[in-house]
Design a protein around this motif. Structure first.
Motif, PDB file in Angstrom:
ATOM      1  N   PRO A  76       1.108  -0.919  -0.281  1.00 15.12           N
ATOM      2  CA  PRO A  76       0.058  -0.098  -0.397  1.00 15.12           C
ATOM      3  C   PRO A  76       0.822   1.693  -0.107  1.00 15.12           C
ATOM      4  CG  PRO A  76      -0.743  -1.062   1.790  1.00 15.12           C
ATOM      5  CD  PRO A  76       0.237  -2.008   0.999  1.00 15.12           C
ATOM      6  N   ALA A  77       1.735   1.252   0.965  1.00 15.40           N
ATOM      7  CA  ALA A  77       2.307   2.789   0.441  1.00 15.40           C
ATOM      8  C   ALA A  77       3.506   2.543  -0.925  1.00 15.40           C
ATOM      9  CB  ALA A  77       3.086   2.709   1.277  1.00 15.40           C
ATOM     10  N   TYR A  78       3.395   2.578  -1.234  1.00 18.05           N
ATOM     11  CA  TYR A  78       4.215   2.569  -3.414  1.00 18.05           C
ATOM     12  C   TYR A  78       2.773   3.126  -4.356  1.00 18.05           C
ATOM     13  CZ  TYR A  78       8.250  -0.206  -2.407  1.00 18.05           C
ATOM     14  OH  TYR A  78       9.265  -0.650  -2.216  1.00 18.05           O
ATOM     15  N   ARG A  79       1.286   3.160  -3.243  1.00 17.36           N
ATOM     16  CA  ARG A  79      -0.029   3.652  -4.406  1.00 17.36           C
ATOM     17  C   ARG A  79       0.417   5.107  -5.267  1.00 17.36           C
ATOM     18  NH1 ARG A  79      -0.496   4.155   0.680  1.00 17.36           N
ATOM     19  NH2 ARG A  79      -1.505   6.356   1.826  1.00 17.36           N
ATOM     20  N   HIS A  80       1.266   5.826  -4.632  1.00 11.87           N
ATOM     21  CA  HIS A  80       1.458   6.706  -5.028  1.00 11.87           C
ATOM     22  C   HIS A  80       2.467   7.224  -6.052  1.00 11.87           C
ATOM     23  CE1 HIS A  80      -1.617   9.180  -2.817  1.00 11.87           C
ATOM     24  NE2 HIS A  80      -0.687   8.776  -2.252  1.00 11.87           N
ATOM     25  N   THR A  81       3.266   5.891  -6.594  1.00 15.36           N
ATOM     26  CA  THR A  81       4.057   4.975  -7.826  1.00 15.36           C
ATOM     27  C   THR A  81       3.777   4.126  -8.565  1.00 15.36           C
ATOM     28  OG1 THR A  81       5.882   5.516  -5.680  1.00 15.36           O
ATOM     29  CG2 THR A  81       6.737   4.465  -7.519  1.00 15.36           C
ATOM     30  N   LEU A  82       3.403   4.802  -9.784  1.00 20.40           N
ATOM     31  CA  LEU A  82       3.342   4.009 -11.148  1.00 20.40           C
ATOM     32  C   LEU A  82       4.689   3.356 -12.444  1.00 20.40           C
ATOM     33  CD1 LEU A  82       0.879   6.161 -12.420  1.00 20.40           C
ATOM     34  CD2 LEU A  82       0.421   4.237 -10.680  1.00 20.40           C
ATOM     35  N   GLU A  83       4.599   1.862 -12.996  1.00 24.11           N
ATOM     36  CA  GLU A  83       5.432   1.884 -13.413  1.00 24.11           C
ATOM     37  C   GLU A  83       5.346   1.180 -14.911  1.00 24.11           C
ATOM     38  OE1 GLU A  83       8.193  -1.685 -13.998  1.00 24.11           O
ATOM     39  OE2 GLU A  83       7.352  -1.784 -12.246  1.00 24.11           O
ATOM     40  N   ASP A  84       5.813   1.816 -15.863  1.00 24.03           N
ATOM     41  CA  ASP A  84       5.552   2.170 -16.991  1.00 24.03           C
ATOM     42  C   ASP A  84       6.186   0.823 -17.454  1.00 24.03           C
ATOM     43  OD1 ASP A  84       7.851   3.017 -19.422  1.00 24.03           O
ATOM     44  OD2 ASP A  84       7.734   4.465 -18.064  1.00 24.03           O
ATOM     45  N   SER A  85       5.338   0.311 -18.669  1.00 29.34           N
ATOM     46  CA  SER A  85       5.804  -0.487 -19.694  1.00 29.34           C
ATOM     47  C   SER A  85       5.225  -0.514 -21.520  1.00 29.34           C
ATOM     48  CB  SER A  85       5.212  -1.900 -19.875  1.00 29.34           C
ATOM     49  OG  SER A  85       5.004  -2.878 -18.180  1.00 29.34           O
ATOM     50  N   VAL A  86       5.780  -0.335 -22.085  1.00 30.37           N
ATOM     51  CA  VAL A  86       5.735   0.248 -23.408  1.00 30.37           C
ATOM     52  C   VAL A  86       6.937  -1.248 -24.311  1.00 30.37           C
ATOM     53  CG1 VAL A  86       6.998   1.696 -24.317  1.00 30.37           C
ATOM     54  CG2 VAL A  86       6.664   2.214 -22.940  1.00 30.37           C
ATOM     55  N   TYR A  87       5.944  -1.372 -25.560  1.00 32.45           N
ATOM     56  CA  TYR A  87       6.791  -2.397 -26.290  1.00 32.45           C
ATOM     57  C   TYR A  87       6.132  -2.412 -27.894  1.00 32.45           C
ATOM     58  CZ  TYR A  87       8.406  -5.255 -22.121  1.00 32.45           C
ATOM     59  OH  TYR A  87       9.246  -5.115 -21.199  1.00 32.45           O
ATOM     60  N   LEU A  88       6.998  -2.332 -28.492  1.00 34.61           N
ATOM     61  CA  LEU A  88       6.869  -2.560 -29.993  1.00 34.61           C
ATOM     62  C   LEU A  88       6.909  -3.594 -30.516  1.00 34.61           C
ATOM     63  CD1 LEU A  88       8.289   1.322 -31.025  1.00 34.61           C
ATOM     64  CD2 LEU A  88       6.533   0.748 -29.888  1.00 34.61           C
ATOM     65  N   ALA A  89       5.918  -4.286 -31.691  1.00 29.54           N
ATOM     66  CA  ALA A  89       5.926  -5.022 -32.714  1.00 29.54           C
ATOM     67  C   ALA A  89       8.222  -4.485 -33.552  1.00 29.54           C
ATOM     68  CB  ALA A  89       5.122  -4.898 -33.965  1.00 29.54           C
ATOM     69  N   PRO A  90       8.478  -5.321 -33.619  1.00 32.15           N
ATOM     70  CA  PRO A  90      10.170  -5.619 -33.980  1.00 32.15           C
ATOM     71  C   PRO A  90      10.129  -4.619 -35.337  1.00 32.15           C
ATOM     72  CG  PRO A  90       9.560  -7.792 -33.977  1.00 32.15           C
ATOM     73  CD  PRO A  90       8.006  -7.604 -33.441  1.00 32.15           C
ATOM     74  N   GLU A  91       9.253  -4.272 -36.339  1.00 33.98           N
ATOM     75  CA  GLU A  91       9.343  -3.823 -37.377  1.00 33.98           C
ATOM     76  C   GLU A  91       8.787  -2.484 -37.083  1.00 33.98           C
ATOM     77  OE1 GLU A  91       5.522  -5.973 -37.253  1.00 33.98           O
ATOM     78  OE2 GLU A  91       6.824  -6.618 -36.921  1.00 33.98           O
ATOM     79  N   ALA A  92       7.948  -1.949 -36.397  1.00 36.61           N
ATOM     80  CA  ALA A  92       7.652  -0.774 -35.548  1.00 36.61           C
ATOM     81  C   ALA A  92       8.706   0.293 -35.051  1.00 36.61           C
ATOM     82  CB  ALA A  92       6.531  -1.353 -34.978  1.00 36.61           C
ATOM     83  N   THR A  93       9.817  -0.315 -35.003  1.00 34.71           N
ATOM     84  CA  THR A  93      10.688   0.139 -34.358  1.00 34.71           C
ATOM     85  C   THR A  93      11.459   1.283 -34.826  1.00 34.71           C
ATOM     86  OG1 THR A  93      12.385  -0.913 -33.969  1.00 34.71           O
ATOM     87  CG2 THR A  93      11.402  -1.682 -32.534  1.00 34.71           C
ATOM     88  N   GLY A  94      11.869   1.893 -34.181  1.00 35.38           N
ATOM     89  CA  GLY A  94      12.485   3.537 -34.826  1.00 35.38           C
ATOM     90  C   GLY A  94      11.521   4.513 -35.977  1.00 35.38           C
ATOM     91  N   ARG A  95       9.930   5.026 -35.297  1.00 33.63           N
ATOM     92  CA  ARG A  95       9.729   4.664 -35.804  1.00 33.63           C
ATOM     93  C   ARG A  95       8.723   6.197 -35.071  1.00 33.63           C
ATOM     94  NH1 ARG A  95       5.312   1.187 -39.220  1.00 33.63           N
ATOM     95  NH2 ARG A  95       4.351   2.784 -38.965  1.00 33.63           N
ATOM     96  N   GLY A  96       9.431   6.639 -34.252  1.00 35.92           N
ATOM     97  CA  GLY A  96       8.756   7.062 -33.193  1.00 35.92           C
ATOM     98  C   GLY A  96       7.262   6.972 -32.424  1.00 35.92           C
ATOM     99  N   LEU A  97       7.228   5.781 -32.733  1.00 36.31           N
ATOM    100  CA  LEU A  97       5.946   5.159 -31.902  1.00 36.31           C
ATOM    101  C   LEU A  97       6.092   4.711 -29.924  1.00 36.31           C
ATOM    102  CD1 LEU A  97       5.239   2.084 -34.163  1.00 36.31           C
ATOM    103  CD2 LEU A  97       4.482   4.945 -33.856  1.00 36.31           C
ATOM    104  N   GLY A  98       6.994   4.548 -29.708  1.00 41.88           N
ATOM    105  CA  GLY A  98       7.872   4.730 -28.102  1.00 41.88           C
ATOM    106  C   GLY A  98       7.236   5.687 -27.367  1.00 41.88           C
ATOM    107  N   ARG A  99       7.514   6.990 -28.579  1.00 44.12           N
ATOM    108  CA  ARG A  99       7.933   8.215 -28.309  1.00 44.12           C
ATOM    109  C   ARG A  99       6.347   8.361 -27.639  1.00 44.12           C
ATOM    110  NH1 ARG A  99      10.197  13.226 -27.404  1.00 44.12           N
ATOM    111  NH2 ARG A  99      11.877  12.162 -27.964  1.00 44.12           N
ATOM    112  N   LEU A 100       5.205   8.245 -28.436  1.00 45.03           N
ATOM    113  CA  LEU A 100       4.014   8.605 -28.726  1.00 45.03           C
ATOM    114  C   LEU A 100       3.033   7.901 -27.747  1.00 45.03           C
ATOM    115  CD1 LEU A 100       2.794   8.207 -32.532  1.00 45.03           C
ATOM    116  CD2 LEU A 100       3.233  10.553 -31.481  1.00 45.03           C
TER     117      LEU A 100
END
Length: 166
Positions: A76-100
């Motif tokens: 419970p004490a971590y309730r104000h902390t979030l973690e992000d996860s971002v994954y792109l299809a291998p053919e979609a890397t380098g196109r700015g999608l991760g940034r979006l």
């Protein structure tokens, strides 16, 4: 044109396939067995129940990547902390999608009661994830050495942190 939108149930097979690529062919995740659709459905439901975003990047009807926010740790004490996860299809890397995708997650996180956003990145030798997060102001908060063993090698994780209240 790329569209960033909330996950739909019909997107789960594509999400599962993207993640399976990283599970089986890389050290980007420490999972060793790809989760099935039932596990992804459960994860999506948990994220939605917490009022957090699970987003996909779509172009021409094809899911090219996904991103979500989750609780950093279950205590419970971590309730104000979030973690992000971002994954792109291998053919979609380098196109700015991760940034979006990451930009949308940060905007969503800022609208919650969270104060901190954390990224836990496997140090595979590829700087792309660290660079992506640094572009949004994440700073290195630490390194856990040799905490993962996958594909015959010991791996560090890099902890990055963004103060959402700055």
């Amino acid at each position: 044109m790329t569209l960033i939108r909330p996950l739909a149930d019909a997107d789960l097979p594509a999400v599962a396939a993207i993640y399976a690529h990283y599970v089986t062919g890389s050290v980007a995740t420490f999972d060793e067995t790809p989760p099935g659709l039932a596990q992804w459905r459960s994860k999506a439901a948990t994220i939605a129940a917490a009022g957090l975003p699970f987003l996909v990047a779509e172009d021409g009807g094809e899911v090219l990547g996904y991103a979500y926010l989750g609780q950093y740790r279950p205590k419970p004490a971590y309730r104000h902390t979030l973690e992000d996860s971002v994954y792109l299809a291998p053919e979609a890397t380098g196109r700015g999608l991760g940034r979006l995708l990451l930009g949308e997650l940060i905007s969503a996180a800022a609208g919650t009661e969270a104060r901190q956003l954390v990224a836990v990145i496997a140090d595979s030798g590829d700087p792309a994830s660290v660079k992506l997060h640094a572009a949004f102001g994440f700073e290195e908060a630490g390194r856990l050495r040799n905490v993962g063993f996958k594909h015959g090698r010991w791996l560090d994780t890099v902890l990055l942190q963004l103060d959402l209240r700055r």
